[in-house]
Enzyme design. Structure first.
Site, short mmCIF file in Angstrom:
data_model
loop_
_atom_site.label_atom_id
_atom_site.label_comp_id
_atom_site.label_asym_id
_atom_site.label_seq_id
_atom_site.Cartn_x
_atom_site.Cartn_y
_atom_site.Cartn_z
N ALA A 1 -15.44 53.45 -65.46
CA ALA A 1 -16.07 52.72 -66.58
C ALA A 1 -15.73 53.33 -67.94
O ALA A 1 -15.70 52.62 -68.96
CB ALA A 1 -17.58 52.67 -66.39
N PRO B 1 -16.64 58.05 -63.17
CA PRO B 1 -17.96 57.76 -62.60
C PRO B 1 -17.96 56.70 -61.52
O PRO B 1 -17.25 55.70 -61.60
CB PRO B 1 -18.78 57.29 -63.81
CG PRO B 1 -17.79 56.97 -64.87
CD PRO B 1 -16.60 57.84 -64.62
N ASN B 2 -18.78 56.96 -60.53
CA ASN B 2 -19.07 56.04 -59.41
C ASN B 2 -17.95 55.93 -58.38
O ASN B 2 -18.13 55.29 -57.35
CB ASN B 2 -19.47 54.64 -59.92
CG ASN B 2 -20.67 54.70 -60.83
OD1 ASN B 2 -21.70 55.24 -60.43
ND2 ASN B 2 -20.57 54.19 -62.05
N GLU C 1 -2.34 55.94 -65.65
CA GLU C 1 -3.68 55.38 -65.46
C GLU C 1 -3.67 54.52 -64.18
O GLU C 1 -2.74 53.72 -63.99
CB GLU C 1 -4.00 54.49 -66.68
CG GLU C 1 -5.28 53.73 -66.61
CD GLU C 1 -5.40 52.73 -67.78
OE1 GLU C 1 -4.36 52.29 -68.33
OE2 GLU C 1 -6.54 52.37 -68.11
N HIS D 1 -6.13 51.97 -61.65
CA HIS D 1 -7.37 51.24 -61.33
C HIS D 1 -7.22 50.60 -59.97
O HIS D 1 -6.18 49.98 -59.70
CB HIS D 1 -7.68 50.18 -62.39
CG HIS D 1 -7.90 50.76 -63.73
ND1 HIS D 1 -9.05 51.45 -64.05
CD2 HIS D 1 -7.11 50.81 -64.83
CE1 HIS D 1 -8.95 51.89 -65.29
NE2 HIS D 1 -7.78 51.53 -65.78
N ARG E 1 -19.92 51.27 -52.67
CA ARG E 1 -19.93 50.55 -53.93
C ARG E 1 -19.10 49.27 -53.87
O ARG E 1 -17.88 49.33 -53.67
CB ARG E 1 -19.31 51.51 -54.95
CG ARG E 1 -19.11 50.96 -56.28
CD ARG E 1 -18.28 51.89 -57.13
NE ARG E 1 -18.31 51.35 -58.46
CZ ARG E 1 -17.43 51.61 -59.39
NH1 ARG E 1 -16.44 52.44 -59.15
NH2 ARG E 1 -17.53 51.05 -60.56
N TYR F 1 -13.79 47.13 -54.33
CA TYR F 1 -13.14 48.44 -54.26
C TYR F 1 -12.72 48.86 -52.85
O TYR F 1 -12.12 49.92 -52.67
CB TYR F 1 -14.07 49.51 -54.87
CG TYR F 1 -14.38 49.23 -56.33
CD1 TYR F 1 -13.37 49.26 -57.29
CD2 TYR F 1 -15.67 48.90 -56.75
CE1 TYR F 1 -13.63 49.00 -58.62
CE2 TYR F 1 -15.94 48.63 -58.08
CZ TYR F 1 -14.92 48.67 -59.01
OH TYR F 1 -15.17 48.40 -60.33
N ASN G 1 -8.06 57.86 -63.19
CA ASN G 1 -8.82 56.61 -63.12
C ASN G 1 -10.15 56.92 -63.81
O ASN G 1 -11.07 57.47 -63.20
CB ASN G 1 -9.06 56.18 -61.67
CG ASN G 1 -9.82 54.86 -61.61
OD1 ASN G 1 -10.35 54.40 -62.61
ND2 ASN G 1 -9.89 54.28 -60.42
N ARG H 1 -10.84 40.60 -64.47
CA ARG H 1 -12.29 40.79 -64.39
C ARG H 1 -12.96 40.52 -65.74
O ARG H 1 -12.43 39.78 -66.54
CB ARG H 1 -12.58 42.19 -63.83
CG ARG H 1 -12.02 42.37 -62.40
CD ARG H 1 -12.34 43.71 -61.82
NE ARG H 1 -13.78 43.89 -61.67
CZ ARG H 1 -14.36 45.07 -61.42
NH1 ARG H 1 -13.60 46.16 -61.29
NH2 ARG H 1 -15.67 45.16 -61.29
#
Ligand code: DQA
Length: 142
Positions: free
Chosen positions: A76, A9-10, A97, A99, A17, A22, A73, A106
């Protein structure tokens, strides 16, 4: 090698964003980089993005018997989705994975990765290059 790249998502809003986190490049830029990397390595790639957990689970399930590896990825859903973890475990494909940001530095709620428990490698904090690294790793391995 047939590779499935999944973005959660996003990530379709890259460029708009939180660009300080990012980056300023957008989602089509990411797709172009993944495609160019796969072309160079002779990897047959399918790239999938969804804002819906169930759609991601469906896509992982459909990879069984059809794909050789997964780069994911989960965005969230990384930090919430046991369903995505279980789907990755169920199909048993080698997975990496990715990111864009360094999630370790974070928020506390980003410190757990369920999907990562089913991945043999995690690459974070390297922006778009993280995808290139993940693809190279899997292409070399398979
Ligand atoms: C992300 C990190 C996640 O914590 C966040 O929810 C995202 C993007 C990353 O690529 O850095 O949506 O997966």
């Amino acid at each position: 090698m047939k590779l499935l790249v999944i973005n959660g998502p996003n990530l379709n809003l890259l460029g708009i964003r939180e660009p300080d986190i990012y980056g300023k490049q957008d989602y089509p830029d990411l797709v172009r980089l993944i495609e160019a990397t796969c072309l160079e390595l002779g990897v047959n790639v399918e790239i999938f993005q969804s804002n819906h957990e169930g759609a991601i689970v469906d896509k992982i399930q459909a990879a069984y018997g059809a794909m050789d590896a997964i780069v994911i990825n989960p965005a969230a859903y990384t930090h919430t989705s046991v369903a995505i973890l279980d789907a990755l475990k169920a199909v048993g494909l080698p997975a990496v994975e990715v990111h864009l940001s360094d999630v370790r530095s974070r928020d506390d709620f980003r410190q757990i990765s369920y999907a990562g428990m089913a991945c043999e490698k995690t690459i974070m904090g390297k922006g778009f290059q993280g995808y290139v690294e993940a693809i190279r790793y899997l292409a070399q391995k398979l």
